[in-house]
Design a protein around this motif. Structure first.
Motif, short mmCIF file in Angstrom:
data_model
loop_
_atom_site.label_atom_id
_atom_site.label_comp_id
_atom_site.label_asym_id
_atom_site.label_seq_id
_atom_site.Cartn_x
_atom_site.Cartn_y
_atom_site.Cartn_z
N THR A 41 30.08 45.23 37.41
CA THR A 41 30.77 44.24 38.23
C THR A 41 30.83 42.93 37.46
O THR A 41 29.83 42.52 36.88
N GLY A 42 32.02 42.35 37.43
CA GLY A 42 32.18 41.07 36.72
C GLY A 42 32.60 41.23 35.27
O GLY A 42 32.79 40.25 34.56
N ALA A 43 32.77 42.48 34.83
CA ALA A 43 33.16 42.72 33.43
C ALA A 43 34.61 42.31 33.16
O ALA A 43 35.03 42.20 32.02
N GLY A 44 35.38 42.14 34.23
CA GLY A 44 36.77 41.74 34.07
C GLY A 44 37.77 42.87 34.26
O GLY A 44 38.95 42.74 33.94
N LYS A 45 37.31 43.98 34.82
CA LYS A 45 38.15 45.17 34.98
C LYS A 45 39.36 44.90 35.87
O LYS A 45 40.49 45.24 35.54
N SER A 46 39.09 44.30 37.03
CA SER A 46 40.20 44.05 37.97
C SER A 46 41.18 43.03 37.41
O SER A 46 42.39 43.12 37.67
N THR A 47 40.67 42.11 36.62
CA THR A 47 41.56 41.15 35.96
C THR A 47 42.51 41.87 35.01
O THR A 47 43.70 41.57 34.96
N VAL A 48 41.98 42.85 34.28
CA VAL A 48 42.83 43.63 33.37
C VAL A 48 43.90 44.36 34.18
O VAL A 48 45.08 44.41 33.79
N1 LIG Z 1 41.33 34.54 40.73
C1 LIG Z 1 40.20 34.22 40.07
N2 LIG Z 1 39.84 32.92 39.89
C2 LIG Z 1 38.72 32.58 39.24
N3 LIG Z 1 37.86 33.46 38.70
C3 LIG Z 1 38.15 34.76 38.83
C4 LIG Z 1 39.33 35.21 39.52
N4 LIG Z 1 39.36 36.58 39.49
C5 LIG Z 1 38.26 36.96 38.81
N5 LIG Z 1 37.54 35.88 38.42
C6 LIG Z 1 36.28 35.94 37.63
O1 LIG Z 1 36.52 36.76 36.52
C7 LIG Z 1 35.37 37.57 36.23
C8 LIG Z 1 35.78 39.01 36.21
O2 LIG Z 1 36.16 39.43 37.51
P1 LIG Z 1 36.82 40.83 37.80
O3 LIG Z 1 38.00 41.01 36.92
O4 LIG Z 1 37.04 40.93 39.26
O5 LIG Z 1 35.67 41.84 37.32
P2 LIG Z 1 35.36 43.35 37.76
O6 LIG Z 1 36.58 43.92 38.40
O7 LIG Z 1 34.98 44.02 36.48
O8 LIG Z 1 34.20 43.29 38.70
C9 LIG Z 1 34.34 37.22 37.28
O9 LIG Z 1 33.46 36.28 36.72
C10 LIG Z 1 35.16 36.60 38.39
O10 LIG Z 1 34.40 35.68 39.10
#
Ligand SMILES: Nc1ncnc2c1ncn2[C@@H]1O[C@H](COP(=O)(O)OP(=O)(O)O)[C@@H](O)[C@H]1O
Ligand SMILES: [Mg+2]
Length: 251
Positions: A41-48
């Protein structure tokens, strides 16, 4: 010219303010591949995933889907990508069938085709008889099935799944994984799925990108059918991945 990879990230960097979330990430996915993005969790997967869907843009590098920029070339990519998420995002006032029909209706597919495809997909995901049930009448596993059917019914080339299996108990998740990978392989769909559970990746993926925060590849592995069938090979891959992410994170 047809691009070589259906999906390509090249030296992608993404920041949220001061927070570096994706760090010079490069990856490619070919047509027909099933690829897992695995990490804590927090690795940035959903961001990708958001970068791939084009709902956010990167600060540096490039993101291409079928050679197009998903954050700009909406028309070219319309109907090509379908997504399903951990929280199933079903509409509670619609039945299972109506939720499956939704994606196709948004794409303005003909009414009779929509109806027929929904019937076909409800059967494929083993929801025969649940057509008229509302979301609150469905179990978590059934909701994920509706969500997968909705994604696949539009006949997308690329399917993106974010933690679609990992919110469910292990038995339900395992059956759903098996059913999904069977369907995806049979229809030769390209699929990128996000998970924090190693077993999800080992069960389904042809290839795994293990991501460490901020999203960068710390391990890339191919998984064959032979690996899946051999318990000791599977265990060895499991251990290798667990070590790369710093322990087996279960949730
Ligand atoms: N819209 C956003 N604004 C600010 N920070 C974000 C946002 N989305 C994700 N983050 C940050 O980016 C990092 C990766 O989040 P995320 O991609 O959700 O990881 P995962 O899906 O691997 O758990 C986290 O530190 C999260 O807090
Ligand atoms: Mg996530």
């Amino acid at each position: 010219m047809e691009p070589t990879h259906l999906l390509e990230l090249k030296n992608v960097t993404k920041r949220y303010g001061e927070n570096l979330v994706v760090d010079n990430l490069s990856m490619q996915v070919d047509r027909g591949e099933i690829v897992a993005l695995l990490g804590r969790t927090g690795a940035g997967k959903s961001t990708v995933m958001s970068l791939l869907m084009g709902t956010i843009t990167c600060d540096a590098g490039s993101v291409r889907v079928a050679g197009f920029d998903p954050s700009r070339d909406h028309d070219a990519l319309r109907g090509m990508m379908a997504v399903s998420f951990q929280t199933d995002r079903l509409l509670p006032w619609r039945t299972a069938r109506e939720n499956v029909e939704l994606g196709m209706l948004i794409l303005k597919r003909p009414k009779d085709e929509v109806r027929a495809k929904a019937t076909e997909w409800l059967a494929r995901v083993k929801l025969i008889g649940a057509d008229d049930k509302y979301v609150h009448e469905l179990s978590g596993g059934m909701r994920q099935r509706v969500s997968l059917a909705r994604a696949l019914a539009v006949n997308p080339e690329l399917v993106l799944l974010d933690e679609s299996f990992s919110q469910l108990d292990h038995a339900t998740s395992s059956v759903l994984r098996r059913d999904f990978s069977q369907i995806a392989r049979e229809l030769k769909k390209t699929c990128v799925f996000v998970t924090h559970r190693i077993e999800d990746a080992l069960d389904i993926a042809d290839r795994v990108y293990v991501l460490a925060p901020p999203a960068r590849v710390c391990l890339e592995l191919n998984i064959t059918e032979e690996d899946r069938l051999d318990e000791s090979r599977k265990q060895a891959l499991h251990d290798q991945i667990a070590q790369a992410i710093g322990g087996d994170e279960e949730a």
